[in-house]
Motif scaffolding. Structure first.
Motif, PDB file in Angstrom:
ATOM      1  N   GLU A  58       0.858  -1.195   0.000  1.00 37.89           N
ATOM      2  CA  GLU A  58       0.000   0.000   0.000  1.00 37.89           C
ATOM      3  C   GLU A  58       0.888   1.236   0.000  1.00 37.89           C
ATOM      4  N   ARG A  59       0.436   2.253  -0.707  1.00 41.68           N
ATOM      5  CA  ARG A  59       1.195   3.500  -0.799  1.00 41.68           C
ATOM      6  C   ARG A  59       0.313   4.677  -0.422  1.00 41.68           C
ATOM      7  N   THR A  60       0.855   5.550   0.414  1.00 40.93           N
ATOM      8  CA  THR A  60       0.225   6.840   0.681  1.00 40.93           C
ATOM      9  C   THR A  60       1.093   7.913   0.019  1.00 40.93           C
ATOM     10  N   LEU A  61       0.961   9.146   0.468  1.00 41.50           N
ATOM     11  CA  LEU A  61       1.679  10.231  -0.208  1.00 41.50           C
ATOM     12  C   LEU A  61       3.187  10.031  -0.181  1.00 41.50           C
ATOM     13  N   ASN A  62       3.738   9.791   1.012  1.00 44.43           N
ATOM     14  CA  ASN A  62       5.191   9.597   1.125  1.00 44.43           C
ATOM     15  C   ASN A  62       5.544   8.350   1.920  1.00 44.43           C
ATOM     16  N   LYS A  63       4.589   7.420   2.034  1.00 45.34           N
ATOM     17  CA  LYS A  63       4.794   6.252   2.887  1.00 45.34           C
ATOM     18  C   LYS A  63       4.548   4.970   2.108  1.00 45.34           C
ATOM     19  N   LEU A  64       5.366   3.976   2.387  1.00 46.43           N
ATOM     20  CA  LEU A  64       5.222   2.654   1.770  1.00 46.43           C
ATOM     21  C   LEU A  64       4.930   1.647   2.875  1.00 46.43           C
ATOM     22  N   ILE A  65       3.754   1.006   2.783  1.00 46.91           N
ATOM     23  CA  ILE A  65       3.333   0.024   3.798  1.00 46.91           C
ATOM     24  C   ILE A  65       3.339  -1.358   3.161  1.00 46.91           C
ATOM     25  N   ILE A  66       4.110  -2.273   3.723  1.00 47.77           N
ATOM     26  CA  ILE A  66       4.230  -3.640   3.199  1.00 47.77           C
ATOM     27  C   ILE A  66       3.714  -4.595   4.270  1.00 47.77           C
ATOM     28  N   THR A  67       2.714  -5.381   3.919  1.00 43.68           N
ATOM     29  CA  THR A  67       2.147  -6.366   4.843  1.00 43.68           C
ATOM     30  C   THR A  67       2.500  -7.759   4.342  1.00 43.68           C
ATOM     31  N   ILE A  68       3.168  -8.524   5.174  1.00 43.54           N
ATOM     32  CA  ILE A  68       3.601  -9.879   4.806  1.00 43.54           C
ATOM     33  C   ILE A  68       2.705 -10.884   5.516  1.00 43.54           C
ATOM     34  N   HIS A  69       2.012 -11.719   4.749  1.00 39.28           N
ATOM     35  CA  HIS A  69       1.188 -12.791   5.306  1.00 39.28           C
ATOM     36  C   HIS A  69       2.049 -14.056   5.344  1.00 39.28           C
ATOM     37  N   THR A  70       2.273 -14.581   6.525  1.00 43.18           N
ATOM     38  CA  THR A  70       3.188 -15.710   6.677  1.00 43.18           C
ATOM     39  C   THR A  70       2.679 -16.689   7.720  1.00 43.18           C
ATOM     40  N   SER A  71       3.086 -17.935   7.579  1.00 41.59           N
ATOM     41  CA  SER A  71       2.750 -18.957   8.579  1.00 41.59           C
ATOM     42  C   SER A  71       3.849 -19.098   9.626  1.00 41.59           C
ATOM     43  N   LYS A  72       5.003 -18.434   9.411  1.00 42.30           N
ATOM     44  CA  LYS A  72       6.127 -18.503  10.358  1.00 42.30           C
ATOM     45  C   LYS A  72       6.599 -17.093  10.696  1.00 42.30           C
ATOM     46  N   PRO A  73       5.817 -16.348  11.475  1.00 46.80           N
ATOM     47  CA  PRO A  73       6.219 -14.958  11.769  1.00 46.80           C
ATOM     48  C   PRO A  73       7.500 -14.851  12.570  1.00 46.80           C
ATOM     49  N   GLY A  74       7.818 -15.879  13.368  1.00 44.31           N
ATOM     50  CA  GLY A  74       9.024 -15.817  14.187  1.00 44.31           C
ATOM     51  C   GLY A  74      10.294 -15.722  13.363  1.00 44.31           C
ATOM     52  N   ILE A  75      10.313 -16.386  12.194  1.00 49.34           N
ATOM     53  CA  ILE A  75      11.510 -16.348  11.343  1.00 49.34           C
ATOM     54  C   ILE A  75      11.722 -14.945  10.786  1.00 49.34           C
ATOM     55  N   ILE A  76      10.608 -14.269  10.413  1.00 46.33           N
ATOM     56  CA  ILE A  76      10.729 -12.932   9.821  1.00 46.33           C
ATOM     57  C   ILE A  76      11.047 -11.885  10.877  1.00 46.33           C
ATOM     58  N   ILE A  77      10.428 -12.013  12.055  1.00 48.08           N
ATOM     59  CA  ILE A  77      10.649 -11.016  13.113  1.00 48.08           C
ATOM     60  C   ILE A  77      12.069 -11.120  13.661  1.00 48.08           C
ATOM     61  N   GLY A  78      12.525 -12.348  13.881  1.00 48.31           N
ATOM     62  CA  GLY A  78      13.866 -12.534  14.423  1.00 48.31           C
ATOM     63  C   GLY A  78      13.921 -12.282  15.918  1.00 48.31           C
ATOM     64  N   LYS A  79      15.101 -12.412  16.468  1.00 48.98           N
ATOM     65  CA  LYS A  79      15.283 -12.245  17.911  1.00 48.98           C
ATOM     66  C   LYS A  79      15.230 -10.761  18.270  1.00 48.98           C
ATOM     67  N   GLY A  80      14.215 -10.403  19.069  1.00 48.39           N
ATOM     68  CA  GLY A  80      14.069  -9.010  19.477  1.00 48.39           C
ATOM     69  C   GLY A  80      13.678  -8.076  18.354  1.00 48.39           C
ATOM     70  N   GLY A  81      13.177  -8.612  17.251  1.00 57.93           N
ATOM     71  CA  GLY A  81      12.771  -7.772  16.126  1.00 57.93           C
ATOM     72  C   GLY A  81      13.922  -7.272  15.277  1.00 57.93           C
ATOM     73  N   GLY A  82      15.108  -7.857  15.465  1.00 54.23           N
ATOM     74  CA  GLY A  82      16.276  -7.386  14.713  1.00 54.23           C
ATOM     75  C   GLY A  82      16.203  -7.696  13.227  1.00 54.23           C
ATOM     76  N   GLU A  83      15.619  -8.845  12.881  1.00 53.17           N
ATOM     77  CA  GLU A  83      15.546  -9.235  11.470  1.00 53.17           C
ATOM     78  C   GLU A  83      14.626  -8.292  10.683  1.00 53.17           C
ATOM     79  N   VAL A  84      13.511  -7.885  11.297  1.00 57.02           N
ATOM     80  CA  VAL A  84      12.593  -6.958  10.621  1.00 57.02           C
ATOM     81  C   VAL A  84      13.265  -5.618  10.366  1.00 57.02           C
ATOM     82  N   ASP A  85      14.037  -5.139  11.332  1.00 56.40           N
ATOM     83  CA  ASP A  85      14.733  -3.864  11.157  1.00 56.40           C
ATOM     84  C   ASP A  85      15.743  -3.938  10.015  1.00 56.40           C
ATOM     85  N   ARG A  86      16.429  -5.073   9.891  1.00 54.57           N
ATOM     86  CA  ARG A  86      17.377  -5.231   8.784  1.00 54.57           C
ATOM     87  C   ARG A  86      16.662  -5.245   7.443  1.00 54.57           C
TER      88      ARG A  86
END
Length: 261
Positions: A58-86
């Motif tokens: 999804e796109r707004t004026l200056n923002k990009l929103i990406i929603t990932i539908h997954t069955s394994k959210p832990g792999i994407i989030i990573g330890k302490g949310g570090g993987e998502v930040d990367r």
């Protein structure tokens, strides 16, 4: 009649929503479209074993929103949310935008998602498991979770044979021409040492009778699989009345036999 139309594309605007939500004029439409393709290609390669079903952009004026539908959210989030930040920093470099937001939605029943089912079959075929066994296990688990029907078609050098062929295994019903039927579809590839095998999966989740929310991030709702069965169970049973009539007819027949004697 040929089965050439994508079941998802045929239902857009009727019971399904678009996975890219933004407005583009003549100047930047093609640029945004190419950027969406780059984002999806990158995320699918970057999170190869994350059980990704779909990526909504999804796109707004200056923002990009990406929603990932997954069955394994832990792999994407990573330890302490570090993987998502990367991943977020990498997407900023890829798109050239400063404001990128990543949302993660968990798929509670992956057995009813065609992309995840196809990916599971592909991984098993790559690990040299018999393709028929992998397909039958996937079909059994989907039907157990409430699917009304599932169809799987595989094409290529099945089992390492010299000549490529296609095989189709299906169970239940998958009416592709009924647009109110909620049918999920996916096309996945398995890369084996003897070539590439294509896997197509159709999963029928039931009939959408009312108006449905077309938001692609909509999860669950009134028309969950199994609702039709509950409605049928709620109907009053008429078997007792029929059985009673049959008993009366049997009793009458006995009286007539006694009269003949």
């Amino acid at each position: 009649m040929g089965q050439k139309t994508n079941p998802i594309g045929a239902r857009l605007g009727i019971i399904r929503g678009w996975e890219s939500n933004w407005y583009g004029n003549k100047r930047d439409f093609s640029t945004k479209l190419i950027e969406d393709n780059k984002i999806r290609t990158y995320l699918n390669a970057r999170i190869n074993k994350g059980g990704i079903s779909k990526i909504v952009i999804e796109r707004t004026l200056n923002k990009l929103i990406i929603t990932i539908h997954t069955s394994k959210p832990g792999i994407i989030i990573g330890k302490g949310g570090g993987e998502v930040d990367r991943i977020k920093e990498e997407l900023k470099k890829l798109t050239g935008k400063d404001d990128v937001q990543i949302n993660i939605l968990e798929i509670r029943r992956p057995e009813l998602d065609a992309m995840i089912v196809g990916d599971t079959i592909a991984r098993q075929i790559e690990n040299r498991i018999n393709y028929k066994r992998a397909i039958k296990m996937a079909i059994a688990s989907s039907l157990r979770m409430g699917a009304e029907g599932i169809k799987v078609k595989v094409s290529g050098r099945l089992g390492g044979s010299e000549i490529a062929r296609s095989e189709e295994i299906k169970q239940g019903r998958t009416p592709l021409h009924t647009l109110r039927m909620d049918i999920d579809y996916a096309n996945v590839f398995a890369f084996t040492v003897y070539g590439k095998i294509g896997i197509k999966v159709w999963i029928c989740k039931g009939e959408i009778l009312g108006k449905r929310d077309l938001n692609p991030n909509f999860v669950g709702g009134k028309n969950e699989p199994g609702e039709r069965r509950e409605r049928r169970e709620d109907r009053p049973e008429r078997r007792d009345d029929r059985r009673g009539g049959g008993e009366r007819r049997g009793a009458g027949g006995g009286q007539r036999r006694e009269a003949r004697r």
